[in-house]
Design an enzyme around this catalytic site. Structure first.
Site, short mmCIF file in Angstrom:
data_model
loop_
_atom_site.label_atom_id
_atom_site.label_comp_id
_atom_site.label_asym_id
_atom_site.label_seq_id
_atom_site.Cartn_x
_atom_site.Cartn_y
_atom_site.Cartn_z
N GLN A 109 0.82 -1.21 0.00
CA GLN A 109 0.00 0.00 0.00
C GLN A 109 0.86 1.26 0.00
O GLN A 109 0.33 2.35 -0.13
CB GLN A 109 -0.89 0.02 1.25
CG GLN A 109 -1.88 -1.13 1.31
CD GLN A 109 -2.66 -1.18 2.61
OE1 GLN A 109 -2.67 -2.18 3.26
NE2 GLN A 109 -3.33 -0.09 2.97
N ARG B 275 -8.46 -0.95 8.11
CA ARG B 275 -9.50 -0.08 7.57
C ARG B 275 -9.96 0.94 8.60
O ARG B 275 -11.15 1.13 8.85
CB ARG B 275 -10.68 -0.91 7.07
CG ARG B 275 -11.50 -0.13 6.04
CD ARG B 275 -12.43 -0.96 5.22
NE ARG B 275 -13.10 -0.09 4.27
CZ ARG B 275 -13.88 -0.50 3.30
NH1 ARG B 275 -14.07 -1.80 3.11
NH2 ARG B 275 -14.45 0.33 2.49
N CYS B 276 -8.98 1.58 9.21
CA CYS B 276 -9.31 2.63 10.16
C CYS B 276 -8.09 3.50 10.35
O CYS B 276 -6.98 3.08 10.10
CB CYS B 276 -9.79 2.03 11.48
SG CYS B 276 -8.60 1.96 12.80
N GLU C 36 -13.04 4.33 5.42
CA GLU C 36 -13.08 3.49 6.62
C GLU C 36 -14.22 3.83 7.56
O GLU C 36 -14.47 3.10 8.52
CB GLU C 36 -11.76 3.62 7.35
CG GLU C 36 -11.54 4.99 7.91
CD GLU C 36 -10.09 5.26 8.14
OE1 GLU C 36 -9.77 6.13 8.93
OE2 GLU C 36 -9.27 4.58 7.53
#
Ligand code: CDP
Length: 787
Positions: free
Chosen positions: A221, A371-372, A741
């Site tokens: 990523q 995802r945060c 998110e």
């Protein structure tokens, strides 16, 4: 082609179909496992069956007898090159391969290199490792007990404490709590979970011995940060940064799990350098589940203070964080607990204090931002559970309690007691919209009726505030690298463009939405703007995509770079139309002379002139780059309401309805945003009701395959009902906030609150997630509902 409306060019706010889907839906995506290079070798990894053991001997002789097995690489081999340890993104250290001790179940022990993938697996089965098992530390609460083994003596540690962190005013908070009319308290544990992307991690390390150049194809990523880390770890063996090219092509989901550097990457690089051939390593599903970075694992003691009539006054949270055997979270350097201090939430009160201690245990490392935005999920779960807990305590409706305590629209920018400056928000209308859609008042009446008959129905709310877009470089860095991001736009003479970014989509749709931003700013149709990310040799330096930072940082960079180009276009237009720049006006796609709209030049004509007929003294060409350093983070928010029915005989839980109202400021592409929210809600459902990594007292993972670790699919997911409000971000060039998110952050407390609400009249005040039918059944038995 000249288009003069935002819709025609696919500008902001239009549900343009995703450009990237043409290849994805035809199975033509190009993932790292699709790469086949001449002479490529395959790597597989021997993993530890023990959570904590001394390695007495590694016997590779039988493996090496297998035709096609070329090498077995051990920690001792890497030690010769000082490559057996590497830094983590949190400035801790992590073994690449152990030389003498394994620290967690499924840790890498050694690696087999072979001519075929299955031969490498046969080699792994033939390696004989002799271990001396030791008693591991599995329970974080016992990590600091006297007599426990010291897990990191290599760091000069005399206990297993990693760090203490705190935010807020301890003294003022303690004083407030001592005198508060009402104090509610709960122990809220958010267990370890796993980032279950469709594609596991992997790489092809391709070292060219002639050029001494490494090309690293990988599922990352953050390609640029990884290139820098490789140069830092392996610079001393010749891999200096200009000799390293990281290429991340298509990625099947990242969710924070593809930010860290995993040992497998470094071993594959070492193998390619030593053997001089490309080496591919692709994790299998079980390795990915058992050994990759975990998420969450926070045990929080939460307290909320209020007046009797429900004015929230203060928050106090003490957390124990289990980081496994090394702190390999991917937080910004100055924030060991990420952005946990957003835990005061959407409510207006003056005092808060939070502190946290992190400890080592014999579990895999991590603490990734699944995802945060770096621990926001944990923070939101804590405050949203506690607000419901307070509502129960004082007998007030939980929606009303929220409405009464929300930070008001006119209070923004709002300074939170833990130090954030919330940029903008309007919380009441978002909750009201969710209540109207779901029919809140009717549901409460229905619930009261049902309770009379012993039926179990619950309504749960979560009104979260997020903090995304790391970040302003004065505060945010990773390993010292400032957290800006970048865009480079190059427009060709015929008015078609390529734009490159420092971020890297893993399925979020950047190829479409970045093109839409540039289209809006320049008037060039989005279909003619090609977006590229993920190749460190071509893209401008950036920190990558995670924590919903792409829109707030690189999206902003795209708008600013495009505006630089529009300024240049204005100069060229003034020259061609023989007027001063001040006499020109812009409408999507063209400049025209004020008061004489027939005298105009389209963006395509102006770009062509930049190569063929530009003013004397002006630099030719039409390109711009911008490195965007956001002045603040963005604070998206939303209100979710969940309705559940619980079967009082079996404890089974059915989500009857779930309404999600999100506010991410200006929406670039409503279809993509809706897709992000649907996926994110399902990823929020997962920890709320299904997912948890479970270890036995010897540190063995008990649910190390998808047979036992339940990832929800469409079968388990309810029908998500979505909607939005729009409160633009005041400091982002197009007013956008991140969104990716929010649903993962907001869904778990909404679901947990609904289930607990269904049982609250039985005296239930809290249940830790995942809330399974078994947990509910046990409660029903305990409360005498089931005999
Ligand atoms: O960093 P990441 O891409 O994961 O998260 P994001 O910035 O929240 O964006 C997720 C996707 O939603 C991207 O394709 C964005 O361009 C899109 N988005 C949007 O269309 N409008 C917004 N206000 C925010 C995001």
């Amino acid at each position: 082609m000249f288009c003069n409306t935002s819709k025609e060019i696919g500008g902001l706010g239009h549900g343009l179909k995703r450009k990237e889907d043409a290849r994805f839906i035809q199975g033509k995506g190009h993932y790292v496992d699709d790469i086949k290079l001449p002479g490529m070798l395959y790597m597989d990894i021997v993993r530890s069956p023990y959570a904590y053991a001394k390695i007495l001997n590694i016997d590779a002789s039988k493996a090496l007898e297998i035709p096609g097995v070329l090498a077995v690489i051990t920690g001792r081999d890497l030690e010769k090159y000082n490559l057996h340890w590497m830094p983590t993104l949190m400035s801790d250290t992590q073994m690449v391969l152990p030389t003498d001790t394994v620290m967690y179940y499924a840790q890498e022990v050694c690696a087999v290199i072979a001519t075929e993938r299955y031969i490498a697996a046969d080699g792994v089965a033939a390696v004989e490792v002799e271990y001396e098992p030791m008693k591991p530390i599995v329970d974080a609460h016992k990590a600091l007990d006297p007599g426990m083994p010291i897990l990191r003596p290599d760091k000069g540690k005399t206990d297993n404490h990693i760090w203490h962190w705190e935010a807020g005013d301890r003294e003022a908070t303690d004083k407030l709590f001592a005198n508060a009319e009402v104090v509610v308290k709960e122990q809220v544990y958010i267990p370890r979970i796993h980032v279950a992307s469709i594609e596991t991690c992997g790489c092809v390390a391709d070292f060219d011995p002639i050029e001494a150049h490494l090309t690293m194809y990988m599922t990352t990523q953050a390609p640029h940060a990884i290139r820098t880390v490789i140069a830092l770890v392996a610079g001393h063996v010749g891999l200096s940064e200009e000799k390293v090219r990281v290429i991340a092509s298509d990625i099947g989901g990242g969710f924070g799990g593809k930010v860290p550097v995993y040992p497998g990457y470094v071993i594959a690089i070492a193998a390619s350098v030593l053997i001089g051939k490309p080496v591919k390593w692709i994790e299998d599903r079980m390795e990915n589940l058992q050994a990759d970075s975990f998420a969450r694992d926070y045990d929080m003691t939460c307290e909320l203070a209020a007046t009797k009539d429900g004015k929230i006054q203060g928050l106090r949270i003490k957390t124990l964080a289990d980081h496994g055997y090394t702190d390999a979270a991917a937080n910004p350097s100055k924030y060991p607990a990420g952005m946990f201090s957003i835990c005061t939430g959407s409510y207006d009160y003056g005092v808060a204090f939070t502190e946290m201690d992190a400890v080592y245990t014999n579990k895999p490392p991590g603490g990734v931002a699944y995802r945060c935005s770096f621990r926001v999920t944990e923070a939101v779960h804590a405050i949203e559970r506690m607000v419901d807990r307070l509502a129960l305590e004082i007998g007030k409706d939980s929606a009303q309690l929220r409405m009464e305590n929300f930070i008001k629209k006119e209070q923004f920018p709002y300074h939170s007691p833990l130090g954030w400056e919330y940029d903008s928000g309007d919380y009441g209308p978002a909750l009201q919209k969710a209540m109207d859609i779901i029919g809140y008042d009717e549901l409460r009446k229905e619930q009261a009726e049902k309770r009379k008959n012993g039926e179990l129905m619950g309504i749960g709310i979560c009104s979260f505030t997020e903090v995304v877009g790391a970040g302003p470089s004065k505060d945010f860095d990773i390993l010292g690298i400032k957290m800006f991001d970048s865009a480079e736009i190059r427009v060709h003479p015929t008015g078609k463009a390529i734009a490159r970014f420092g971020t890297k989509s893993q399925g979020q749709g950047h190829e479409t939405t970045y093109a839409q931003i540039i289209a809006q700013e320049l008037g060039i149709p989005a279909e003619h703007i090609h977006i590229e990310e993920g190749d460190t040799d071509t893209a401008p330096y950036g920190l990558g995509t995670y924590a919903s930072r792409s829109t707030p940082t690189a999206g902003a960079a795209a708008a600013v770079a495009a505006r630089k180009l529009r300024d240049k276009a204005r100069k060229i237009a003034a020259y061609l139309l023989e007027v001063s720049e001040e006499d020109l006006e812009w409408e999507v796609g063209k400049f025209f002379v004020k008061g004489a709209p027939e005298k105009s030049k389209t963006i395509q004509e102006l770009v062509f002139a930049a190569y063929t007929n530009h003013p004397q003294g002006m630099e030719a060409g039409f390109e711009a780059t911008h490195y965007y350093d956001p002045p603040n983070l963005t604070f998206p928010f939303g209100s979710y309401i969940c309705v559940v029915d619980i079967d009082k005989e079996t404890g089974s839980i059915k989500i009857r309805r779930f309404v999600a109202i999100d506010d991410c400021g200006t929406i670039i592409n409503p279809m993509i945003v809706e897709g992000q929210i649907h996926g994110g809600l399902t990823q929020g459902l997962a920890p709320a009701m299904f997912e948890e990594l479970i270890y036995d007292e010897d540190g063995n993972m008990l649910n190390g395959s998808f047979m036992d670790y339940l990832v929800p699919t469409s079968v388990e997911s309810p029908k998500w009902e979505t909607g939005h409000t729009i409160t633009p971000c005041p400091h982002h060039p197009i007013g956008a906030k991140g969104v990716g998110e929010s649903p993962t952050v907001g869904a778990p407390p909404a679901i947990a609150n609904a289930i607990i609400d269904a049982l609250s009249h039985l005296g239930v005040t809290h249940i830790d997630i995942p809330i399974t039918p078994l947990k509910v059944w046990n409660i029903l038995v305990e409360k005498g509902v089931i005999e």
